[in-house]
Design an enzyme around this catalytic site. Structure first.
Site, mmCIF file in Angstrom:
data_model
loop_
_atom_site.group_PDB
_atom_site.id
_atom_site.type_symbol
_atom_site.label_atom_id
_atom_site.label_comp_id
_atom_site.label_asym_id
_atom_site.label_seq_id
_atom_site.Cartn_x
_atom_site.Cartn_y
_atom_site.Cartn_z
ATOM 1 N N GLY A 174 0.757 -1.243 0.000
ATOM 2 C CA GLY A 174 0.000 0.000 0.000
ATOM 3 C C GLY A 174 0.786 1.292 0.000
ATOM 4 O O GLY A 174 0.205 2.369 -0.181
ATOM 5 N N GLU B 172 3.837 -7.094 1.485
ATOM 6 C CA GLU B 172 3.375 -7.318 0.109
ATOM 7 C C GLU B 172 3.423 -6.027 -0.700
ATOM 8 O O GLU B 172 2.396 -5.557 -1.199
ATOM 9 C CB GLU B 172 1.928 -7.836 0.135
ATOM 10 C CG GLU B 172 1.705 -9.090 0.952
ATOM 11 C CD GLU B 172 0.216 -9.410 1.136
ATOM 12 O OE1 GLU B 172 -0.638 -8.553 0.856
ATOM 13 O OE2 GLU B 172 -0.070 -10.532 1.580
ATOM 14 N N PRO B 173 4.598 -5.412 -0.840
ATOM 15 C CA PRO B 173 4.644 -4.156 -1.587
ATOM 16 C C PRO B 173 4.477 -4.398 -3.086
ATOM 17 O O PRO B 173 4.976 -5.392 -3.614
ATOM 18 C CB PRO B 173 6.052 -3.639 -1.284
ATOM 19 C CG PRO B 173 6.866 -4.881 -1.094
ATOM 20 C CD PRO B 173 5.945 -5.867 -0.424
ATOM 21 N N GLY B 174 3.796 -3.509 -3.752
ATOM 22 C CA GLY B 174 3.656 -3.583 -5.201
ATOM 23 C C GLY B 174 4.139 -2.286 -5.826
ATOM 24 O O GLY B 174 5.284 -2.164 -6.266
ATOM 25 N N ARG B 175 3.263 -1.287 -5.780
ATOM 26 C CA ARG B 175 3.518 -0.004 -6.423
ATOM 27 C C ARG B 175 4.860 0.619 -6.027
ATOM 28 O O ARG B 175 5.587 1.135 -6.881
ATOM 29 C CB ARG B 175 2.382 0.959 -6.023
ATOM 30 C CG ARG B 175 2.359 2.270 -6.777
ATOM 31 C CD ARG B 175 1.320 3.208 -6.161
ATOM 32 N NE ARG B 175 0.006 2.632 -6.006
ATOM 33 C CZ ARG B 175 -0.956 2.698 -6.920
ATOM 34 N NH1 ARG B 175 -0.753 3.330 -8.052
ATOM 35 N NH2 ARG B 175 -2.127 2.129 -6.691
ATOM 36 N N TYR C 224 -8.953 6.171 -12.412
ATOM 37 C CA TYR C 224 -8.828 6.792 -11.075
ATOM 38 C C TYR C 224 -8.534 8.284 -11.152
ATOM 39 O O TYR C 224 -8.080 8.857 -10.156
ATOM 40 C CB TYR C 224 -7.656 6.163 -10.288
ATOM 41 C CG TYR C 224 -7.503 4.682 -10.317
ATOM 42 C CD1 TYR C 224 -8.472 3.833 -9.776
ATOM 43 C CD2 TYR C 224 -6.343 4.112 -10.832
ATOM 44 C CE1 TYR C 224 -8.282 2.457 -9.769
ATOM 45 C CE2 TYR C 224 -6.151 2.734 -10.823
ATOM 46 C CZ TYR C 224 -7.126 1.919 -10.292
ATOM 47 O OH TYR C 224 -6.920 0.576 -10.277
ATOM 48 N N CYS D 220 -11.923 6.109 -28.819
ATOM 49 C CA CYS D 220 -13.173 6.859 -28.984
ATOM 50 C C CYS D 220 -13.974 6.898 -27.693
ATOM 51 O O CYS D 220 -15.047 6.296 -27.584
ATOM 52 C CB CYS D 220 -13.970 6.263 -30.131
ATOM 53 S SG CYS D 220 -13.082 6.473 -31.668
ATOM 54 N N GLU D 221 -13.423 7.570 -26.705
ATOM 55 C CA GLU D 221 -14.053 7.808 -25.408
ATOM 56 C C GLU D 221 -13.489 9.138 -24.922
ATOM 57 O O GLU D 221 -12.278 9.329 -24.970
ATOM 58 C CB GLU D 221 -13.616 6.759 -24.362
ATOM 59 C CG GLU D 221 -13.908 5.342 -24.696
ATOM 60 C CD GLU D 221 -15.126 4.800 -23.956
ATOM 61 O OE1 GLU D 221 -15.711 5.517 -23.118
ATOM 62 O OE2 GLU D 221 -15.482 3.647 -24.255
ATOM 63 N N TYR E 56 0.727 -0.925 -12.201
ATOM 64 C CA TYR E 56 -0.661 -0.852 -12.670
ATOM 65 C C TYR E 56 -0.737 -0.164 -14.036
ATOM 66 O O TYR E 56 -1.663 0.589 -14.319
ATOM 67 C CB TYR E 56 -1.563 -0.176 -11.613
ATOM 68 C CG TYR E 56 -1.445 -0.859 -10.272
ATOM 69 C CD1 TYR E 56 -2.026 -2.107 -10.069
ATOM 70 C CD2 TYR E 56 -0.700 -0.304 -9.226
ATOM 71 C CE1 TYR E 56 -1.879 -2.782 -8.862
ATOM 72 C CE2 TYR E 56 -0.546 -0.964 -8.012
ATOM 73 C CZ TYR E 56 -1.132 -2.204 -7.836
ATOM 74 O OH TYR E 56 -0.986 -2.862 -6.646
HETATM 75 C C1 LIG Z 1 -2.780 -4.967 -4.463
HETATM 76 C C2 LIG Z 1 -2.339 -5.666 -3.236
HETATM 77 C C3 LIG Z 1 -1.083 -5.389 -2.684
HETATM 78 C C4 LIG Z 1 -0.130 -4.360 -3.237
HETATM 79 O O1 LIG Z 1 -0.579 -3.060 -3.109
HETATM 80 P P1 LIG Z 1 0.395 -1.844 -3.479
HETATM 81 O O2 LIG Z 1 -0.419 -0.638 -3.166
HETATM 82 O O3 LIG Z 1 0.703 -1.944 -4.916
HETATM 83 O O4 LIG Z 1 1.593 -1.945 -2.615
HETATM 84 C C5 LIG Z 1 -0.698 -6.108 -1.558
HETATM 85 N N1 LIG Z 1 -1.506 -7.036 -1.007
HETATM 86 C C6 LIG Z 1 -2.726 -7.329 -1.513
HETATM 87 C C7 LIG Z 1 -3.546 -8.366 -0.872
HETATM 88 C C8 LIG Z 1 -3.186 -6.653 -2.636
HETATM 89 O O5 LIG Z 1 -4.387 -6.931 -3.131
#
Ligand SMILES: *Cc1c(COP(=O)(O)O)cnc(C)c1O
Length: 420
Positions: free
Chosen positions: A240, A275-278, A318, A343-344, A372
């Site tokens: 997050g 669980e980092p993503g972004r 978003y 075309c939007e 993303y």
């Molecule tokens: C999407 C998600 C993440 C990653 O979120 P980020 O904002 O990209 O860090 C981690 N855990 C779960 C369960 C998710 O659905």
């Protein structure tokens, strides 16, 4: 910090001019920097190095490209996955099945079985019935599935509504006031090895306050479970953390996050999972595009680029902001709207934005497109599926081919009763 910078007036990814990639691969195309990925992975891990036991699972929905996953696997990351397809990707990229955390509110029975067969390391259970089904599947194999219970802490992450996941009206996790009874019942099932709890309250979070409040709530809850004699040796704190999409935005530094986690988790005596993503991939990618036209507009000119909402959905989905920069800026500025060919009216990247002057045929980038971005791309308007490139120093390679409309057309059989 990233490794996209100007060298002699031209934007480069590490040592490679973006113009070279555009000339050889065409546009639009995503370009990732390996050095940036590695730097972000390292900074995140180091910020949490004061903790005793940790597990890092990259949330691969943010960027599931196999080469990106391969880089992160070499940095010691496992994967947080939300579908059977993501399980396959993580394993294909060289991640150990035991390092995979399977999250998601709608895992099918087939996906649960396949994940058991492949040896996925942890299941994050979202509802009691899922736990009962998983237990039965594992017991039938003479096994116990390692699992944690995802708890909804009812905390507002203070982010965009579409990426908030930790409030009681959201679909995720079990309500914290029911979680104790559910955890107790799941712990008694023959096919489950219940090991702890998880949460994930949202994405693009800038304020550590709500995260700390949620962690404290979850930790308190977990310690209550342990006091009742139940096993709790893992707490999964989700992902997050936000990234800067605008030059002047200042997200919480990972070091501050690390200190917060150390403070809040004192005495828990568990393996902490992340669980980092972004935050790992966001700034490690740009979307490279070519200006098709600069069309006069009533209030501002429209810069029509060859990237569109099907390639980068975040602005349409978003109202997200992506900085726009010319690859070879002249130093002049203009105020313009930026849009794609779809075309939007929603296919608009920016309105009344102060940008580098661009003309038709010029190259430009949308910044911070590594998370993303390509993962949400589709072929709306029968456009090609956008390709991806990775740069490593002076080297670069295509890491996802453009999928041409002809390939997609070939995958659509006409029934014989429509032929002729
Ligand atoms: C999407 C998600 C993440 C990653 O979120 P980020 O904002 O990209 O860090 C981690 N855990 C779960 C369960 C998710 O659905």
């Amino acid at each position: 910090m990233d490794h996209f910078s100007f060298i002699n007036g031209a934007l480069h990814a590490e040592g490679v001019p973006l113009a070279t990639i555009a000339a050889e691969v065409g546009t639009p195309v995503y370009v990732y920097s390996r050095a940036t990925l590695e730097r972000h992975a390292r900074v995140f891990q180091e910020s949490l190095s004061g903790l005793e036991r940790t597990h890092f699972a990259f949330a691969i929905k943010a960027n599931p490209n196999l080469s990106v996953l391969s880089v992160l696997a070499k940095c010691g990351f496992g994967a947080d996955v939300v579908s059977g397809g993501e399980v396959s990707r993580a394993i294909s990229a060289g991640m150990k099945p035991g390092d995979i955390v399977f999250s998601g509110v709608g895992k099918t029975r087939g996906e649960l079985q396949a994940a058991l067969d492949k040896g996925v390391g942890q299941f994050n259970i979202e509802l009691e019935e899922e736990g009962i089904v998983l237990s039965a599947l594992a017991a039938a194999m003479g096994r116990k599935a390692v699992a944690v219970l995802r708890v909804n802490p009812d905390v507002d992450a203070g982010t965009h509504a579409k990426i908030s996941t930790g409030m009681k009206e959201n679909k995720f996790g079990v309500p914290i006031d029911q979680a104790g009874a559910i955890y107790t019942r799941l712990s008694a099932l023959p096919g489950l090895d219940m090991r702890g709890v998880a949460l994930h309250i949202g994405s693009q979070i800038f304020d550590l306050g709500p995260l700390e409040a949620a962690y404290a709530k979850l930790g308190g809850f977990a310690m209550d479970l342990r006091a009742q004699g139940l096993t709790v040796d893992r707490i999964d704190l989700g992902g997050g953390l936000g990234v800067p999409y605008k030059r002047d935005e200042v997200p919480p530094p990972p070091a501050d996050y690390g200190r917060m986690v150390e403070r809040v988790s004192k005495g828990w005596d568990v393996t902490l999972m992340f669980e980092p993503g972004r935050v790992i991939v966001g700034n490690a990618g740009v979307l490279l595009t070519e200006v098709i036209w600069v069309k006069p507009g009533v209030t501002h000119p429209w810069v029509i680029v060859d990237a569109a909402m099907n390639d980068l959905a975040r602005p349409a989905m978003y109202d997200a902001w992506h900085d726009f920069e010319a690859v070879v800026p002249t130093g002049e500025r203009m105020v313009a709207n930026i849009a794609g060919p779809v075309c939007e009216s929603g296919d608009t990247f920016a309105k009344a934005r102060d940008i580098d002057v661009v003309r038709s045929g010029d190259l430009a980038v949308f910044r911070t497109a590594g998370a993303y971005g390509a993962t949400m791309a589709n072929t709306y308007n029968s456009r090609a599926l956008v390709p991806e490139v990775m740069v490593d120093g002076d080297k670069w390679a295509i890491v996802a081919h453009r999928v041409e409309p002809e390939t997609l057309i070939a995958a659509e059989p006409l029934p014989d009763w429509l032929l002729g």
